[in-house]
Design a protein around this motif. Structure first.
Motif, PDB file in Angstrom:
ATOM      1  N   ASP A  52       0.863  -1.181   0.000  1.00  0.00           N
ATOM      2  CA  ASP A  52       0.000   0.000   0.000  1.00  0.00           C
ATOM      3  C   ASP A  52       0.902   1.233   0.000  1.00  0.00           C
ATOM      4  N   HIS A  57       3.295   4.816  -3.954  1.00  0.00           N
ATOM      5  CA  HIS A  57       3.768   6.062  -4.572  1.00  0.00           C
ATOM      6  C   HIS A  57       4.696   6.848  -3.643  1.00  0.00           C
ATOM      7  N   GLN A  71       8.345   0.920  -6.565  1.00  0.00           N
ATOM      8  CA  GLN A  71       6.893   1.020  -6.665  1.00  0.00           C
ATOM      9  C   GLN A  71       6.265  -0.186  -7.365  1.00  0.00           C
ATOM     10  N   GLU A  72       7.005  -1.277  -7.422  1.00  0.00           N
ATOM     11  CA  GLU A  72       6.472  -2.512  -7.986  1.00  0.00           C
ATOM     12  C   GLU A  72       6.063  -3.435  -6.846  1.00  0.00           C
ATOM     13  N   ASN A 123      -7.171  -1.536   0.256  1.00  0.00           N
ATOM     14  CA  ASN A 123      -6.005  -2.192  -0.323  1.00  0.00           C
ATOM     15  C   ASN A 123      -6.300  -3.682  -0.485  1.00  0.00           C
ATOM     16  N   SER A 124      -5.409  -4.396  -1.129  1.00  0.00           N
ATOM     17  CA  SER A 124      -5.653  -5.802  -1.444  1.00  0.00           C
ATOM     18  C   SER A 124      -5.793  -6.661  -0.203  1.00  0.00           C
ATOM     19  N   LYS A 155      -4.600   4.713  -4.900  1.00  0.00           N
ATOM     20  CA  LYS A 155      -4.692   3.292  -4.590  1.00  0.00           C
ATOM     21  C   LYS A 155      -4.514   2.428  -5.840  1.00  0.00           C
ATOM     22  N   ASP A 156      -4.353   1.129  -5.619  1.00  0.00           N
ATOM     23  CA  ASP A 156      -4.164   0.179  -6.711  1.00  0.00           C
ATOM     24  C   ASP A 156      -5.455  -0.606  -6.910  1.00  0.00           C
ATOM     25  N   SER A 209      -5.423  -4.781  -7.826  1.00  0.00           N
ATOM     26  CA  SER A 209      -5.209  -5.732  -6.736  1.00  0.00           C
ATOM     27  C   SER A 209      -6.363  -5.695  -5.741  1.00  0.00           C
TER      28      SER A 209
END
Length: 375
Positions: free
Chosen positions: A121, A124, A129-130, A269-270, A299-300, A303
């Protein structure tokens, strides 16, 4: 007592708070973010700070010739508010990461520090950042490498996270889920275990992850000398705001049959979406699950959305936040993940669009900022 991690920080401290209240202990707490009012950020003995008092403290802080974030100002306000209070426990939730966090600056050497589940989480903010092991090591470093607490309690962790946590906590006085305390589930019941205790946790909490949080709170309470009978009473009936919170009244329930359930959870988050979806899938196997989701742009979503594949349908809406993730983009991402989904004007319209509501369970999620608008 301080707490940081990726998810469950508030839930763990809230459970500890409930036990302290049951034990007649005095406490002050700072949580983040708030749901209904900014006064929720600062709490003392079950009462939030008054808006007037908070404004007066913030006026003093504004005069500091340093540029501070809103979170940092509220942390300073908390410290100012409690400095003359006679309290037995201070509960403080970290914000982002930890190594440079305002709570760490205020409480650099707490008696107790809690590490909640850590995973990906806030990428950024990182060098890497992977979503790989190199990034995870950096996240764990930012959250644990600086800790100087007298006792450190570690919640249930992903194996990769746990490996890095053990490395950074080497030679620290640490207590681990799975080694020093653990949860057992048998025939739908949950049991607390450590090397001396074994008993059923009777509570209205929902989902394995909430009971995993509970066993950590129980372990800390036992180590603080609180009687088991008090701990059990404190956990019997729990309603955590914005965390698997059942909506029983208000506009969202208008025209809904009593059999229709509506839950609100700030999962973003995931790690948290996986836990929340698992809890609903396990508890409501014979019901139709629907989700109404809005997220912020940092956020992503890919995922986060993966656990919703078993839902009958997911609706995407726009919250009022200027940094929201456009619902059209969320919809496109969901289609690539083969999630049954559509775009809706708002939460109410999404609920209205479902014709057979008697067997429906709605989950409103994706961001605490979105919950601020609907709860």
């Amino acid at each position: 007592m301080t707490c940081n991690g990726t998810s469950a920080k508030f839930s763990i401290l809230y459970l500890i708070k409930k036990i302290l209240v049951e034990n007649n202990n005095t406490y002050a707490a700072t949580f983040s973010p708030h749901i209904k009012s900014i006064s929720e950020r600062i709490e003392i003995n079950s009462k939030n700070i008054s808006i007037l008092k908070l404004k007066n403290i913030l006026k003093k802080i504004y005069k500091i010739p340093i540029r501070l974030t809103e979170f940092e100002m509220l942390c300073l306000a908390f410290a100012e508010f409690i400095k003359s209070k006679n309290i037995q426990y201070t509960l403080a939730e970290f914000g982002l990461l930890g190594r440079k966090d305002a709570i760490r600056a205020i409480f650099p050497s707490p008696d107790i520090h809690i590490i909640s589940p850590i995973l990906f989480d806030h990428l950024h903010w990182l060098k890497n950042q992977e979503g790989n092991l190199k990034t995870l090591k950096e996240i764990v470093y930012e959250k644990t490498s600086f800790l100087r607490a007298r006792k450190i309690y570690v919640s249930k962790q992903h194996p990769d996270s746990l490996k890095f946590i053990r490395y950074y906590l080497k030679n620290k006085n640490s207590f681990y889920y799975g080694r020093d305390f653990w949860l057992k589930r048998k025939k739908g019941k949950y049991f607390y275990h450590d090397k001396k205790h074994n008993f059923e946790i009777i509570s209205n909490l929902m989902g394995d992850f909430m009971y995993e949080n509970a066993v950590l709170a129980i372990k800390i309470a036992i180590d603080q000398g609180i009687k088991l009978s008090i701990i059990k009473r404190g956990l019997k009936k729990i309603n955590i705001p914005g965390r698997m919170q059942e909506i029983k009244s208000g506009k969202l329930r208008k025209y809904l049959p009593n059999s229709t359930l509506v839950f609100a959870d700030g999962a973003h988050n995931s790690l948290s979406s996986k836990s929340v979806c698992a809890a609903l899938n396990n508890k409501y196997k014979n019901k139709d699950l629907y989700a109404i989701i809005s997220m912020i742009s940092s956020k992503d979503p890919a995922s986060f959305l993966k656990p919703f594949k078993n839902f009958k349908k997911v609706f995407f809406v726009d919250m009022k936040q200027s940094n929201r993730y456009p619902k059209e983009d969320l919809f496109k991402i969901s289609k690539k993940l083969n999630i049954r989904s559509s775009i809706s004007e708002n939460c109410n319209e999404a609920i209205k669009s479902i014709k057979k509501k008697k067997n429906a369970v709605f989950l409103i999620t994706g961001s605490f900022y979105y919950l601020q608008e609907i709860i």
